[in-house]
Write a protein that holds these residues in place. Structure first.
Motif, PDB file in Angstrom:
ATOM      1  N   ASP A  51      42.187   7.413  31.044  1.00 16.89           N
ATOM      2  CA  ASP A  51      41.495   7.195  32.214  1.00 16.89           C
ATOM      3  C   ASP A  51      41.469   8.312  33.272  1.00 16.89           C
ATOM      4  N   SER A  52      40.665   8.371  34.112  1.00 18.20           N
ATOM      5  CA  SER A  52      40.782   9.455  35.213  1.00 18.20           C
ATOM      6  C   SER A  52      39.645   8.980  36.152  1.00 18.20           C
ATOM      7  N   THR A  53      40.066   9.172  37.470  1.00 25.11           N
ATOM      8  CA  THR A  53      38.927   9.127  38.595  1.00 25.11           C
ATOM      9  C   THR A  53      38.616  10.621  39.020  1.00 25.11           C
ATOM     10  N   ARG A  54      39.871  11.165  39.483  1.00 21.26           N
ATOM     11  CA  ARG A  54      39.634  12.770  40.357  1.00 21.26           C
ATOM     12  C   ARG A  54      39.231  13.447  39.259  1.00 21.26           C
ATOM     13  N   THR A  55      39.674  13.930  38.251  1.00 16.93           N
ATOM     14  CA  THR A  55      39.782  15.016  37.400  1.00 16.93           C
ATOM     15  C   THR A  55      38.335  14.991  36.859  1.00 16.93           C
ATOM     16  N   ARG A 104      40.941  15.534  28.296  1.00 17.17           N
ATOM     17  CA  ARG A 104      42.422  14.803  28.490  1.00 17.17           C
ATOM     18  C   ARG A 104      42.609  13.961  27.291  1.00 17.17           C
ATOM     19  N   HIS A 132      48.759  20.052  33.254  1.00 14.03           N
ATOM     20  CA  HIS A 132      47.663  19.613  33.948  1.00 14.03           C
ATOM     21  C   HIS A 132      47.064  20.784  34.945  1.00 14.03           C
ATOM     22  N   GLN A 135      45.004  20.652  38.377  1.00 18.37           N
ATOM     23  CA  GLN A 135      45.611  20.040  39.482  1.00 18.37           C
ATOM     24  C   GLN A 135      46.560  21.068  39.833  1.00 18.37           C
ATOM     25  N   PRO A 259      49.320  13.900  44.045  1.00 18.91           N
ATOM     26  CA  PRO A 259      48.108  14.206  42.984  1.00 18.91           C
ATOM     27  C   PRO A 259      47.064  13.010  42.831  1.00 18.91           C
ATOM     28  N   GLY A 260      47.747  11.446  43.284  1.00 15.48           N
ATOM     29  CA  GLY A 260      46.883  10.418  43.060  1.00 15.48           C
ATOM     30  C   GLY A 260      46.826  10.055  41.654  1.00 15.48           C
ATOM     31  N   PRO A 261      46.874   8.978  41.078  1.00 15.09           N
ATOM     32  CA  PRO A 261      46.547   7.752  42.163  1.00 15.09           C
ATOM     33  C   PRO A 261      47.800   7.490  42.579  1.00 15.09           C
TER      34      PRO A 261
HETATM   35  N1   CP Z   1      45.441  13.681  39.638  1.00 22.25           N
HETATM   36  C1   CP Z   1      44.695  13.331  38.650  1.00 22.25           C
HETATM   37  O1   CP Z   1      44.883  13.942  37.625  1.00 22.25           O
HETATM   38  O2   CP Z   1      43.935  12.143  38.751  1.00 22.25           O
HETATM   39  P1   CP Z   1      43.135  11.421  37.686  1.00 22.25           P
HETATM   40  O3   CP Z   1      44.038  10.573  36.692  1.00 22.25           O
HETATM   41  O4   CP Z   1      42.432  10.459  38.544  1.00 22.25           O
HETATM   42  O5   CP Z   1      42.174  12.278  37.267  1.00 22.25           O
END
Ligand code: CP
Length: 310
Positions: A51-55, A104, A132, A135, A259-261
């Motif tokens: 899962d990912s939102t930002r990347t 990923r 990563h 990042q 880095p989130g989340p």
């Molecule tokens: N920082 C980072 O990789 O966030 P995501 O998992 O939301 O992509």
């Protein structure tokens, strides 16, 4: 550069060049129409087994702002669910004509393996506990934007280093750019050995806080923990969480990064995340420009023209 698989493959000159390129693309992002034709005719796709939102979204935004075509692929609704192997999946995608694959995966080394199978460029968007790299680049860019550079900057990376690919990339990127890095964590959340890492190690956050320019908090990665590595989250938070009381001991200009989340109330108090010194939203914003720079570096034809990428 053909692929971006790990920070450890980069020189300081590579990182400087990518951060300078990021400056140019950040300027594009501030335009009324934030788009340039730099990658017209190129196709970028993503293969996210985690899962990912930002990347994921920032790579898509970056590719679109560069006018690349994008091929959307969702592992959860693909033939991977029917048992198709990684190699067959990758070769199928490549046969449709892609220039870059952003990957990923939960296993370390998968992006490097894919790079051996395909002629497209491969970007590591996070592989297991390994690396990563984008990042780390966006973190370097964010620190440079706020503090003017990384040379001599004192950075504490706090928390679950053991399971963190972000920490592994950041340690090498920050040190490469001249920063002094201290890892702060309970022994159970450090890797078995950090021999050869360019870091100091501490276990007392309160002792470190007054002497750093950046506190970089890591997410407690409960999904990667196979055993209870801390007595309880409450106890972890009491010793290693960045609370409002602890922030009072930081320097006036010291930054808070993540880095989130975020797990609000665990590694970072909810109100600390909202302070002006918290640059978490800047990190996300800069992620788009950094990923534009990476895609342009890999797929753009030749060096950027004087005057910007437009
Ligand atoms: N920082 C980072 O990789 O966030 P995501 O998992 O939301 O992509």
């Amino acid at each position: 550069m053909r692929h971006l698989l790990a920070v450890s493959d980069l020189s300081r000159a590579d990182v400087d060049r990518l951060l300078d390129l990021t400056d140019a693309f950040a300027e594009v992002g501030r335009r009324r129409v934030p788009k340039v034709p730099a990658l017209q005719g190129r196709t970028v796709t993503w293969l996210f087994y985690e899962d990912s939102t930002r990347t994921r979204l920032s790579f898509e935004q970056a590719a679109k702002r560069l006018s690349a075509d994008t091929l959307n692929f969702s592992v959860s609704s693909s033939s991977v669910r029917k048992g198709e192997s990684l190699r067959d999946t990758v070769e199928t995608i490549e046969a449709m004509g892609v220039d870059a694959i952003v990957v990923r995966h939960g296993s370390s080394g998968v992006p490097a393996q894919i790079a051996r199978w395909v002629s497209a460029s491969v970007v590591n968007a996070g592989d297991g506990w390994h690396e990563h790299p984008t990042q780390a680049l966006l973190d370097c860019y964010t620190i440079r934007a706020h503090l003017g550079g990384l040379d001599g900057v004192r950075i504490a990376i706090v928390g679950d280093v053991a399971h963190s690919r972000v920490a592994r990339s950041d340690v090498w990127a920050f040190a490469l750019m001249g920063a002094e890095v201290t890892l702060v964590a309970p022994p159970t959340l450090l890797p078995p050995s950090v021999e050869g890492w360019p870091v100091r190690v501490g276990h007392d956050l309160d002792a470190v806080l007054p002497d750093v320019d950046v506190v970089y908090l890591l997410r407690m990665q409960r999904e990667r923990m196979t055993e209870a590595l801390v007595p309880s989250l409450r106890e972890y938070s009491a010793r290693f969480g960045l609370t409002g009381r602890r922030v009072e001991h930081m320097g006036d200009k010291a930054l808070v990064m993540h880095p989130g989340p975020m797990n609000r109330g665990v590694e970072i108090a909810a109100d600390v995340a909202e302070l002006p010194r918290s640059v978490v939203v800047d990190q996300v914003r800069n992620g788009v420009a950094v990923r534009m720079a990476v895609l342009f570096e890999l797929l753009g034809s030749g060096p950027i023209r004087p005057g910007g990428p437009g």
